[in-house]
Structures are given as C-alpha cells and as structure tokens.
Scaffold this motif. Sequence first.
Motif, mmCIF file in Angstrom:
data_model
loop_
_atom_site.group_PDB
_atom_site.id
_atom_site.type_symbol
_atom_site.label_atom_id
_atom_site.label_comp_id
_atom_site.label_asym_id
_atom_site.label_seq_id
_atom_site.Cartn_x
_atom_site.Cartn_y
_atom_site.Cartn_z
ATOM 1 N N GLU A 172 -28.112 28.483 8.013
ATOM 2 C CA GLU A 172 -27.959 28.599 6.584
ATOM 3 C C GLU A 172 -28.611 27.137 6.209
ATOM 4 O O GLU A 172 -28.968 26.867 4.975
ATOM 5 C CB GLU A 172 -26.624 28.571 6.005
ATOM 6 C CG GLU A 172 -26.217 30.179 6.233
ATOM 7 C CD GLU A 172 -24.860 30.451 5.387
ATOM 8 O OE1 GLU A 172 -24.530 31.372 4.971
ATOM 9 O OE2 GLU A 172 -23.947 29.551 5.357
ATOM 10 N N ALA B 189 -18.928 24.700 1.302
ATOM 11 C CA ALA B 189 -20.210 24.561 1.814
ATOM 12 C C ALA B 189 -20.363 23.396 2.437
ATOM 13 O O ALA B 189 -20.978 23.368 3.460
ATOM 14 C CB ALA B 189 -21.479 24.638 0.727
ATOM 15 N N VAL C 32 -24.711 31.119 12.822
ATOM 16 C CA VAL C 32 -24.962 31.463 11.213
ATOM 17 C C VAL C 32 -24.944 30.368 10.426
ATOM 18 O O VAL C 32 -25.734 30.241 9.538
ATOM 19 C CB VAL C 32 -23.576 32.673 10.848
ATOM 20 C CG1 VAL C 32 -23.795 32.798 9.404
ATOM 21 C CG2 VAL C 32 -23.899 33.793 11.653
ATOM 22 N N ALA D 275 -26.461 28.135 -1.350
ATOM 23 C CA ALA D 275 -27.103 28.928 -0.440
ATOM 24 C C ALA D 275 -26.124 29.077 1.080
ATOM 25 O O ALA D 275 -26.315 30.231 1.732
ATOM 26 C CB ALA D 275 -28.187 28.039 0.271
ATOM 27 N N VAL D 276 -25.055 28.067 1.105
ATOM 28 C CA VAL D 276 -24.089 28.192 2.277
ATOM 29 C C VAL D 276 -22.901 29.493 1.744
ATOM 30 O O VAL D 276 -22.272 29.234 0.816
ATOM 31 C CB VAL D 276 -23.446 26.947 2.551
ATOM 32 C CG1 VAL D 276 -22.404 27.166 3.687
ATOM 33 C CG2 VAL D 276 -24.695 25.947 2.970
ATOM 34 N N THR D 277 -22.866 30.490 2.546
ATOM 35 C CA THR D 277 -21.949 31.559 2.412
ATOM 36 C C THR D 277 -21.021 31.512 3.583
ATOM 37 O O THR D 277 -20.345 32.358 3.375
ATOM 38 C CB THR D 277 -22.510 32.889 1.780
ATOM 39 O OG1 THR D 277 -23.457 33.308 3.006
ATOM 40 C CG2 THR D 277 -23.355 32.421 0.620
ATOM 41 N N HIS D 278 -21.477 31.039 4.728
ATOM 42 C CA HIS D 278 -20.427 31.378 5.945
ATOM 43 C C HIS D 278 -20.327 29.946 6.527
ATOM 44 O O HIS D 278 -20.805 29.671 7.566
ATOM 45 C CB HIS D 278 -21.181 32.267 6.842
ATOM 46 C CG HIS D 278 -21.489 33.808 6.480
ATOM 47 N ND1 HIS D 278 -22.407 34.164 5.613
ATOM 48 C CD2 HIS D 278 -20.622 34.699 6.501
ATOM 49 C CE1 HIS D 278 -22.401 35.213 5.319
ATOM 50 N NE2 HIS D 278 -21.342 35.879 5.896
#
Length: 340
Positions: free
Chosen positions: A94, A269, A90, A285-288
């Motif tokens: 990203e 992030a 994941v 953009a980075v959520t995980h």
Amino acid sequence: MTRPRSWPELLAQLRTPVALAPMAGGVGTPSLAAAVTRAGGLGSLGGAYLTPQALRDAIREVRALTDGPLLVNLFAPQPVPTVTPDAVAVATAELRPFHDALNLPPPTLPERVQEDFSAQLNVVLEERPEVFSVAFGPVPPDALAALRARGVLTVGTATSLSEALALHESGVDAVTVQGGAAGGHRGGWQDDPLADTLTLVREVARATPLPVLAAGGLMTAGHVRAARAAGATLAQCGTAFLLADEAGTSAPYRQAIRDGTRDTVLTRAYSGRAARGLRTALTDAVTHPLPFPHQNALTRPLRTAGAQGRQADVLSLWAGTGYRQAQATGAAQIVAGLTP
C-alpha cells in the motif's frame, strides 16, 4: 521556583488555566514548551519518540529557558504485537506507490519499532519534570511509585469514564480527559466510542475527585471557559499551537493548516492507532495498516521525506476538528488568546 509537591501547589504556580498538549514527533519543541510556561501556562514535551539521550537534552533545553513547571509525556509500555509476513507484505504494498513517487527505496519494516520505555522513564526520574503523563494505558505501578518518590506528579489519559475510573483507582494525581474532537492519537486504551469533550469532562468531574485536564476541540477563550465550567482544572490545547512561531510544524504541514480546505478524519494509516488528522491521499489509500507501533515505524521514512520535500499528502497532519481557528503567532500571544 519552588518545586510543587501537590496538584494545588502546581496550580498556584500557573497564571492561566492553559496547558500545552504534549505533541510528539517534532511539533512540540522545547522552545514551545518553555514559551507556554513563561506565559503562565503548563508547558509540555511529547517525548515518546525520543531516544533517552534526546529526551534528556530536550528537558534540559526547556530548563535553560525557564525555571517554571514542565510536563513530560510518554506512551505507556505495552506488548509489541506480532505481525505476519503476509500482513507486512500487504502494508508495504500500500505504501510502495508513495515511496516510488518520492524516489525512496521500497518500504521495509525495521527491527526496532519503538523506544525503550524503561530507559526513557529513567531519564524522567533523573531530570524530574514537575509533571509526568502517559497515553495508551495506565502508569505502571512500579513507575508510579518511583515517580512519587522523586516528587513528580502523575497524569493518566482517558477517553471514557471507565478509563478515568481505572486511572483514579491506579493512584495518579490527575487525569487528562480527551474528547473525540482532539487532534493526534486517541490517548486511551479501551477503544471506546468517540465522546464529546465537555460531556466527558462533566462525567469524570462528578465521578472522581481527580483534577481534570480537558482536551479536544479547545481553540478559544470561550472554549476554555466552557471546559472550566464543566469541571476541568486546566484546558489542554494542542491544535491551537500548530502554527505557533516556536512549534516544529513543518512547512507543508503549516500550509495545510493555513489552507483550511481539508476535513479531519480518524485514521490508523500512519501509525496503526486511531488518530485524528487532516485527510490526505495516504489516509485514503491505506486500508490494511499494521498495528502500532509497526505501522508507525514503517511510515517514518515516508513522513520524513514528505516533510523535506514539501509533500503534505504523505504527512501525518494531526489536527483537531477546530484547526481552522489556529493562529500563526507567538506562543505567548496564543496563550493570552486562550485565557478566559
């Protein structure tokens, strides 16, 4: 210059209550540390990302430029968390569009994700900077004893009163109190709510006898004066030096600071740890992200390419809330401007 054996002796060697915040990752250069020390403050090196040999070289470069006091900062040792293949998949997905845009190979997690604290500490013990500080946790007891035996003063980093009390109990010589306005990584370890710098300084100064280095949002002589009035011994400033001539701030990073159009955000992030910097396409953009230090290692190639290709939106543009007040001039002039 005589080596200080206590915090009062160290302070007696300074001509201004200004310390340079240790900024790892290239912004904090040996020439910047030396310039701040020569200007009467406490220069510093953020050595957490340096190999032991590079750390030794950096300390010796400062020593060649000044015989004044130097602070060296590392990240406190902590277990490296395990990450699952699914989490890695994941996180890399990203970052893939950003890699593609810069014609980089797909993001991959390297086997080695951080430097060896013990090896870095051995360099510190051998080179003997006047002051050693850590972020992300207390100084380990064995390290504290070894540093004390070598005559090195120690500083812990707290983002809450409870952390400051724990640091006092551990036996450090001083504590850096970091408020929520500070740029870069939050230096504590308990994931406490953001605190106002001056409020936290007052609480810590009342509750412990430790000298306090105040950090977070201190950009002017008025801010330094207010921190001192709140109980701080020194004002530790980082964002104020981002545009210094001697800083290693990359060209796109400098331009983003000069433009002053971006808000600051607290983000994981880039590194997996909460840090304050300018908002970028990547922070959106980075959520995980992977936990630190995995995410930090994962994004390193992207950040390196972004600095070389002048792509600010993939850089970790660490900056405090007052970054628009940063001055593009020599470090000595910035120290003079911060001196109350």
